[in-house]
Write a protein that holds these residues in place. Sequence first.
Motif, PDB file in Angstrom:
ATOM      1  N   ILE A  71      -2.825  -2.866   5.241  1.00 19.94           N
ATOM      2  CA  ILE A  71      -2.029  -3.838   5.020  1.00 19.94           C
ATOM      3  C   ILE A  71      -1.097  -3.470   3.576  1.00 19.94           C
ATOM      4  N   SER A  72       0.001  -3.168   3.711  1.00 19.95           N
ATOM      5  CA  SER A  72       1.039  -2.938   2.540  1.00 19.95           C
ATOM      6  C   SER A  72       2.197  -3.298   2.409  1.00 19.95           C
ATOM      7  N   TYR A  73       2.704  -3.784   1.435  1.00 23.94           N
ATOM      8  CA  TYR A  73       3.958  -4.353   1.327  1.00 23.94           C
ATOM      9  C   TYR A  73       5.000  -3.308   0.431  1.00 23.94           C
ATOM     10  N   LEU A  74       6.165  -3.675   0.857  1.00 26.34           N
ATOM     11  CA  LEU A  74       7.325  -2.857   0.288  1.00 26.34           C
ATOM     12  C   LEU A  74       7.578  -3.476  -0.971  1.00 26.34           C
ATOM     13  N   THR A  75       7.775  -2.634  -2.147  1.00 31.25           N
ATOM     14  CA  THR A  75       8.337  -2.889  -3.396  1.00 31.25           C
ATOM     15  C   THR A  75       9.702  -3.451  -3.509  1.00 31.25           C
ATOM     16  N   PRO A  76       9.970  -4.495  -4.278  1.00 32.70           N
ATOM     17  CA  PRO A  76      11.287  -4.717  -4.455  1.00 32.70           C
ATOM     18  C   PRO A  76      12.184  -4.126  -5.305  1.00 32.70           C
ATOM     19  N   PRO A  77      13.557  -4.141  -5.407  1.00 27.57           N
ATOM     20  CA  PRO A  77      14.373  -3.384  -5.918  1.00 27.57           C
ATOM     21  C   PRO A  77      14.025  -3.409  -7.513  1.00 27.57           C
ATOM     22  N   GLN A  78      14.024  -2.434  -8.545  1.00 27.18           N
ATOM     23  CA  GLN A  78      13.930  -2.567 -10.107  1.00 27.18           C
ATOM     24  C   GLN A  78      15.240  -2.299 -10.558  1.00 27.18           C
ATOM     25  N   LEU A  79      15.589  -3.352 -11.394  1.00 26.21           N
ATOM     26  CA  LEU A  79      17.059  -3.263 -12.152  1.00 26.21           C
ATOM     27  C   LEU A  79      17.159  -2.322 -13.182  1.00 26.21           C
ATOM     28  N   ILE A  80      17.945  -1.520 -13.161  1.00 30.64           N
ATOM     29  CA  ILE A  80      18.432  -0.591 -14.091  1.00 30.64           C
ATOM     30  C   ILE A  80      19.776  -0.840 -14.974  1.00 30.64           C
ATOM     31  N   PRO A 104      15.983   1.982  -5.529  1.00 29.09           N
ATOM     32  CA  PRO A 104      16.048   1.428  -4.095  1.00 29.09           C
ATOM     33  C   PRO A 104      14.657   1.166  -3.703  1.00 29.09           C
ATOM     34  N   VAL A 105      14.428   0.375  -2.644  1.00 25.64           N
ATOM     35  CA  VAL A 105      13.103   0.295  -1.996  1.00 25.64           C
ATOM     36  C   VAL A 105      12.494   1.680  -1.485  1.00 25.64           C
ATOM     37  N   ASN A 106      11.348   1.977  -2.043  1.00 26.13           N
ATOM     38  CA  ASN A 106      10.765   2.991  -1.718  1.00 26.13           C
ATOM     39  C   ASN A 106       9.809   3.067  -0.456  1.00 26.13           C
ATOM     40  N   SER A 107      10.122   3.599   0.581  1.00 29.22           N
ATOM     41  CA  SER A 107       9.140   3.435   1.842  1.00 29.22           C
ATOM     42  C   SER A 107       9.006   4.793   2.591  1.00 29.22           C
ATOM     43  N   SER A 108       8.062   4.707   3.040  1.00 35.50           N
ATOM     44  CA  SER A 108       7.613   6.148   3.998  1.00 35.50           C
ATOM     45  C   SER A 108       7.713   5.941   5.349  1.00 35.50           C
ATOM     46  N   VAL A 109       8.190   4.629   5.595  1.00 35.27           N
ATOM     47  CA  VAL A 109       8.461   4.611   7.057  1.00 35.27           C
ATOM     48  C   VAL A 109       9.697   5.401   7.604  1.00 35.27           C
ATOM     49  N   PHE A 179      16.683  -3.710   7.278  1.00 37.45           N
ATOM     50  CA  PHE A 179      17.960  -3.957   8.067  1.00 37.45           C
ATOM     51  C   PHE A 179      17.625  -3.918   9.493  1.00 37.45           C
ATOM     52  N   ASN A 180      16.736  -3.006   9.662  1.00 35.18           N
ATOM     53  CA  ASN A 180      16.251  -2.460  11.321  1.00 35.18           C
ATOM     54  C   ASN A 180      14.951  -2.718  11.503  1.00 35.18           C
ATOM     55  N   GLY A 181      14.259  -3.714  11.193  1.00 36.27           N
ATOM     56  CA  GLY A 181      12.867  -4.157  11.340  1.00 36.27           C
ATOM     57  C   GLY A 181      12.391  -5.219  10.742  1.00 36.27           C
ATOM     58  N   ASP A 182      11.255  -5.468  10.638  1.00 39.64           N
ATOM     59  CA  ASP A 182      10.518  -6.533  10.066  1.00 39.64           C
ATOM     60  C   ASP A 182       9.276  -6.105   9.385  1.00 39.64           C
ATOM     61  N   TYR A 183       9.426  -5.956   8.213  1.00 37.19           N
ATOM     62  CA  TYR A 183       8.390  -5.517   7.190  1.00 37.19           C
ATOM     63  C   TYR A 183       7.960  -6.178   5.945  1.00 37.19           C
ATOM     64  N   PRO A 184       6.844  -6.592   5.908  1.00 33.90           N
ATOM     65  CA  PRO A 184       6.593  -7.649   4.436  1.00 33.90           C
ATOM     66  C   PRO A 184       6.928  -6.747   3.383  1.00 33.90           C
ATOM     67  N   MET A 185       7.580  -7.746   2.480  1.00 28.06           N
ATOM     68  CA  MET A 185       7.971  -7.348   0.895  1.00 28.06           C
ATOM     69  C   MET A 185       7.315  -8.121  -0.066  1.00 28.06           C
ATOM     70  N   VAL A 186       6.939  -7.573  -1.123  1.00 31.56           N
ATOM     71  CA  VAL A 186       6.669  -8.366  -2.471  1.00 31.56           C
ATOM     72  C   VAL A 186       7.664  -9.379  -2.812  1.00 31.56           C
ATOM     73  N   LEU A 190      12.566  -9.922  -3.600  1.00 36.02           N
ATOM     74  CA  LEU A 190      13.470 -10.285  -4.804  1.00 36.02           C
ATOM     75  C   LEU A 190      13.144  -9.487  -5.983  1.00 36.02           C
ATOM     76  N   SER A 191      14.056  -8.895  -6.799  1.00 37.58           N
ATOM     77  CA  SER A 191      13.477  -7.966  -8.023  1.00 37.58           C
ATOM     78  C   SER A 191      13.067  -9.043  -9.065  1.00 37.58           C
ATOM     79  N   PRO A 192      13.060  -8.561 -10.081  1.00 34.75           N
ATOM     80  CA  PRO A 192      12.514  -9.370 -11.295  1.00 34.75           C
ATOM     81  C   PRO A 192      14.155  -9.674 -11.627  1.00 34.75           C
ATOM     82  N   VAL A 193      14.097 -10.928 -12.353  1.00 35.61           N
ATOM     83  CA  VAL A 193      15.443 -11.387 -12.696  1.00 35.61           C
ATOM     84  C   VAL A 193      15.741 -10.928 -14.245  1.00 35.61           C
ATOM     85  N   CYS A 194      16.757 -10.288 -14.612  1.00 40.28           N
ATOM     86  CA  CYS A 194      17.352  -9.783 -15.787  1.00 40.28           C
ATOM     87  C   CYS A 194      18.439 -10.723 -16.312  1.00 40.28           C
TER      88      CYS A 194
END
Length: 216
Positions: A71-80, A104-109, A179-186, A190-194
Amino acid sequence: MFVVWISCCFVFFIFVFFQAEDGIRDLVRSRGLGDVYKRQDGTYTLCVDAFNFDDDEQLNIPNLGCRSFQISYLTPPQLIKPSCSENSTVIKNEIQNIDFVWLPVNSSVPGIQFRYDLYIVKLNENDNPQDLIEMGIAANSSNILAFKDIPINSYNLNFSNPIKLELGKYAWAVKARVFNGDYPMVNDGLSPVCTFETVSYTHLRAHETVLDLVCR
């Protein structure tokens, strides 16, 4: 999951349980299969055991009906940009040109595609940026500026955009979705709020030191 099966003269039942790497068993009937995707990242083992209903005798070979899975979750965007540092400022010129950039979200899928929604909301005194963003998204509030379905990891709020940011303090965040699937995300993607503050060039120059001017 709890299943009762009747076959000829025998009545037996099946227990399904999850076992994490630490060996702790977790009966599915105590959680429900839907909650599996809310577990922490890690390797888990899914087991199916059958027991005689009358005397609880185990009818299957122990551990034979077990399979491990990840079980692994995709990591949300990090604001730059604008920077998430304290007292982050953005120069507001007469001709608006503000860049919003995030990792961007980093994924190996293979083949997975993402879309990003950018949210900006103006802050008043004593507002909580996190609460304002989260509640604004949940309620689809008209107070929050939303730029949706962005296919890349940046957005330029320029002079051609009818939305103009006034001088003041703002909170911003980016929410990603597959956009083209259903994967769980942390954090549901939603990214951290800045926060950042839009200031005029005149205001910025008035608060710069000699060193700031030289470095600029």
